[in-house]
Design a protein around this motif. Structure first.
Motif, PDB file in Angstrom:
ATOM      1  N   SER A  66      17.419   5.028  16.912  1.00  0.00           N
ATOM      2  CA  SER A  66      17.850   6.427  16.880  1.00  0.00           C
ATOM      3  C   SER A  66      18.545   6.818  18.179  1.00  0.00           C
ATOM      4  O   SER A  66      19.533   7.548  18.163  1.00  0.00           O
ATOM      5  N   MET A  67      18.068   6.301  19.321  1.00  0.00           N
ATOM      6  CA  MET A  67      18.725   6.588  20.597  1.00  0.00           C
ATOM      7  C   MET A  67      20.140   6.013  20.603  1.00  0.00           C
ATOM      8  O   MET A  67      21.087   6.669  21.039  1.00  0.00           O
ATOM      9  N   THR A  68      20.293   4.788  20.110  1.00  0.00           N
ATOM     10  CA  THR A  68      21.607   4.151  20.079  1.00  0.00           C
ATOM     11  C   THR A  68      22.561   4.925  19.184  1.00  0.00           C
ATOM     12  O   THR A  68      23.704   5.192  19.560  1.00  0.00           O
ATOM     13  N   THR A  69      22.083   5.312  18.012  1.00  0.00           N
ATOM     14  CA  THR A  69      22.915   6.109  17.111  1.00  0.00           C
ATOM     15  C   THR A  69      23.291   7.433  17.769  1.00  0.00           C
ATOM     16  O   THR A  69      24.441   7.872  17.677  1.00  0.00           O
ATOM     17  N   ASN A  70      22.336   8.061  18.449  1.00  0.00           N
ATOM     18  CA  ASN A  70      22.624   9.321  19.146  1.00  0.00           C
ATOM     19  C   ASN A  70      23.661   9.135  20.253  1.00  0.00           C
ATOM     20  O   ASN A  70      24.485  10.023  20.486  1.00  0.00           O
ATOM     21  N   LEU A  71      23.632   7.982  20.932  1.00  0.00           N
ATOM     22  CA  LEU A  71      24.641   7.712  21.964  1.00  0.00           C
ATOM     23  C   LEU A  71      26.032   7.611  21.353  1.00  0.00           C
ATOM     24  O   LEU A  71      27.004   8.129  21.901  1.00  0.00           O
ATOM     25  N   VAL A  72      26.128   6.939  20.199  1.00  0.00           N
ATOM     26  CA  VAL A  72      27.421   6.814  19.527  1.00  0.00           C
ATOM     27  C   VAL A  72      27.906   8.189  19.077  1.00  0.00           C
ATOM     28  O   VAL A  72      29.063   8.557  19.301  1.00  0.00           O
ATOM     29  N   VAL A  73      27.014   8.970  18.485  1.00  0.00           N
ATOM     30  CA  VAL A  73      27.393  10.315  18.047  1.00  0.00           C
ATOM     31  C   VAL A  73      27.765  11.176  19.255  1.00  0.00           C
ATOM     32  O   VAL A  73      28.718  11.958  19.203  1.00  0.00           O
ATOM     33  N   GLY A  74      27.053  11.006  20.368  1.00  0.00           N
ATOM     34  CA  GLY A  74      27.399  11.730  21.594  1.00  0.00           C
ATOM     35  C   GLY A  74      28.792  11.377  22.085  1.00  0.00           C
ATOM     36  O   GLY A  74      29.560  12.242  22.517  1.00  0.00           O
ATOM     37  N   PHE A  75      29.139  10.090  22.000  1.00  0.00           N
ATOM     38  CA  PHE A  75      30.480   9.650  22.373  1.00  0.00           C
ATOM     39  C   PHE A  75      31.517  10.287  21.448  1.00  0.00           C
ATOM     40  O   PHE A  75      32.545  10.789  21.893  1.00  0.00           O
ATOM     41  N   LEU A  76      31.224  10.297  20.153  1.00  0.00           N
ATOM     42  CA  LEU A  76      32.149  10.906  19.200  1.00  0.00           C
ATOM     43  C   LEU A  76      32.271  12.407  19.443  1.00  0.00           C
ATOM     44  O   LEU A  76      33.365  12.974  19.341  1.00  0.00           O
ATOM     45  N   ASP A  77      31.172  13.048  19.794  1.00  0.00           N
ATOM     46  CA  ASP A  77      31.225  14.476  20.126  1.00  0.00           C
ATOM     47  C   ASP A  77      32.077  14.714  21.372  1.00  0.00           C
ATOM     48  O   ASP A  77      32.813  15.694  21.458  1.00  0.00           O
ATOM     49  N   TYR A  78      31.977  13.788  22.346  1.00  0.00           N
ATOM     50  CA  TYR A  78      32.836  13.882  23.529  1.00  0.00           C
ATOM     51  C   TYR A  78      34.305  13.795  23.111  1.00  0.00           C
ATOM     52  O   TYR A  78      35.146  14.573  23.579  1.00  0.00           O
ATOM     53  N   LEU A  79      34.618  12.845  22.220  1.00  0.00           N
ATOM     54  CA  LEU A  79      36.002  12.712  21.760  1.00  0.00           C
ATOM     55  C   LEU A  79      36.476  13.976  21.056  1.00  0.00           C
ATOM     56  O   LEU A  79      37.644  14.346  21.148  1.00  0.00           O
ATOM     57  N   LYS A  80      35.545  14.653  20.365  1.00  0.00           N
ATOM     58  CA  LYS A  80      35.905  15.914  19.709  1.00  0.00           C
ATOM     59  C   LYS A  80      36.352  16.955  20.739  1.00  0.00           C
ATOM     60  O   LYS A  80      37.248  17.748  20.463  1.00  0.00           O
ATOM     61  N   THR A  81      35.745  16.932  21.930  1.00  0.00           N
ATOM     62  CA  THR A  81      36.165  17.885  22.976  1.00  0.00           C
ATOM     63  C   THR A  81      37.573  17.569  23.470  1.00  0.00           C
ATOM     64  O   THR A  81      38.213  18.409  24.082  1.00  0.00           O
ATOM     65  N   GLN A  82      38.042  16.348  23.185  1.00  0.00           N
ATOM     66  CA  GLN A  82      39.392  15.936  23.570  1.00  0.00           C
ATOM     67  C   GLN A  82      40.377  16.127  22.415  1.00  0.00           C
ATOM     68  O   GLN A  82      41.519  15.683  22.483  1.00  0.00           O
ATOM     69  N   GLY A  83      39.904  16.755  21.328  1.00  0.00           N
ATOM     70  CA  GLY A  83      40.773  17.034  20.186  1.00  0.00           C
ATOM     71  C   GLY A  83      40.670  16.053  19.038  1.00  0.00           C
ATOM     72  O   GLY A  83      41.429  16.140  18.078  1.00  0.00           O
ATOM     73  N   ALA A  84      39.733  15.113  19.106  1.00  0.00           N
ATOM     74  CA  ALA A  84      39.597  14.098  18.054  1.00  0.00           C
ATOM     75  C   ALA A  84      38.747  14.619  16.898  1.00  0.00           C
ATOM     76  O   ALA A  84      37.936  15.533  17.053  1.00  0.00           O
ATOM     77  N   THR A  85      38.937  14.007  15.759  1.00  0.00           N
ATOM     78  CA  THR A  85      38.063  14.195  14.602  1.00  0.00           C
ATOM     79  C   THR A  85      37.603  12.810  14.171  1.00  0.00           C
ATOM     80  O   THR A  85      38.212  11.805  14.533  1.00  0.00           O
ATOM     81  N   TYR A  86      36.520  12.750  13.411  1.00  0.00           N
ATOM     82  CA  TYR A  86      36.082  11.451  12.918  1.00  0.00           C
ATOM     83  C   TYR A  86      35.413  11.599  11.559  1.00  0.00           C
ATOM     84  O   TYR A  86      34.917  12.659  11.201  1.00  0.00           O
ATOM     85  N   GLN A  87      35.435  10.493  10.833  1.00  0.00           N
ATOM     86  CA  GLN A  87      34.739  10.384   9.558  1.00  0.00           C
ATOM     87  C   GLN A  87      33.841   9.170   9.635  1.00  0.00           C
ATOM     88  O   GLN A  87      34.229   8.144  10.197  1.00  0.00           O
ATOM     89  N   LEU A  88      32.649   9.285   9.083  1.00  0.00           N
ATOM     90  CA  LEU A  88      31.762   8.127   9.079  1.00  0.00           C
ATOM     91  C   LEU A  88      31.572   7.634   7.659  1.00  0.00           C
ATOM     92  O   LEU A  88      31.692   8.387   6.695  1.00  0.00           O
ATOM     93  N   LYS A  89      31.294   6.345   7.567  1.00  0.00           N
ATOM     94  CA  LYS A  89      31.067   5.708   6.272  1.00  0.00           C
ATOM     95  C   LYS A  89      29.998   4.649   6.455  1.00  0.00           C
ATOM     96  O   LYS A  89      30.100   3.797   7.344  1.00  0.00           O
TER      97      LYS A  89
END
Length: 141
Positions: free
Chosen positions: A67-90
């Motif tokens: 769960s910590m590892t998954t949260n780190l990945v989601v945290g990274f993706l959230d950081y990218l969102k602050t840079q204007g990125a969007t993402y989709q997961l599958k």
């Protein structure tokens, strides 16, 4: 977070705690491709980092909390969102009764254009050679 930015990535690799592996040792992590690998030991983490040219980077680690590892990945993706990125997961694979292996793919876009794919694979402790493998690859357009 430094992978999409070559200069930042190079500076990150130069910090203490990163030891480049010999070509023989790196081969175990490169899967037959040419590239480089580092054994990394930072304050609270140990992992192997690989780089296949300018387009693909992978992290391999054991003894991590899923769960910590998954949260780190989601945290990274959230950081990218602050840079204007969007993402989709599958969810790429379903849980397997024998290996408890799960893979999730994240497609990252900027201004509607794909820029990076992240693939997170997590195995149950003791169920695979590596408990966590995270691969980031740039999308060339």
């Amino acid at each position: 977070m430094n992978f999409p930015y070559p200069e930042k990535f190079t500076n990150w690799l130069a910090q203490p705690g990163f030891q480049e592996l010999s070509s023989i040792d790196a081969a175990a992590y490169l899967g037959g491709y040419s590239g480089s690998a580092w054994s990394v030991q930072l304050e609270n983490s140990r992992f192997v980092l690989t780089n296949f040219g300018a387009n693909v980077c992978s992290v391999f680690a054991n003894d991590l909390d899923e769960s910590m590892t998954t949260n780190l990945v989601v945290g990274f993706l959230d950081y990218l969102k602050t840079q204007g990125a969007t993402y989709q997961l599958k969810n790429v694979t379903t849980d397997s009764a024998t290996t408890l292996l799960r893979t999730t793919s994240y497609a990252v876009s900027m201004e509607g254009q794909p820029v990076m794919n992240l693939i997170l694979t997590v195995a149950a402790p003791g169920g695979a050679k590596f408990q966590v493998a995270l691969t980031a690859s740039k999308v060339e357009t």
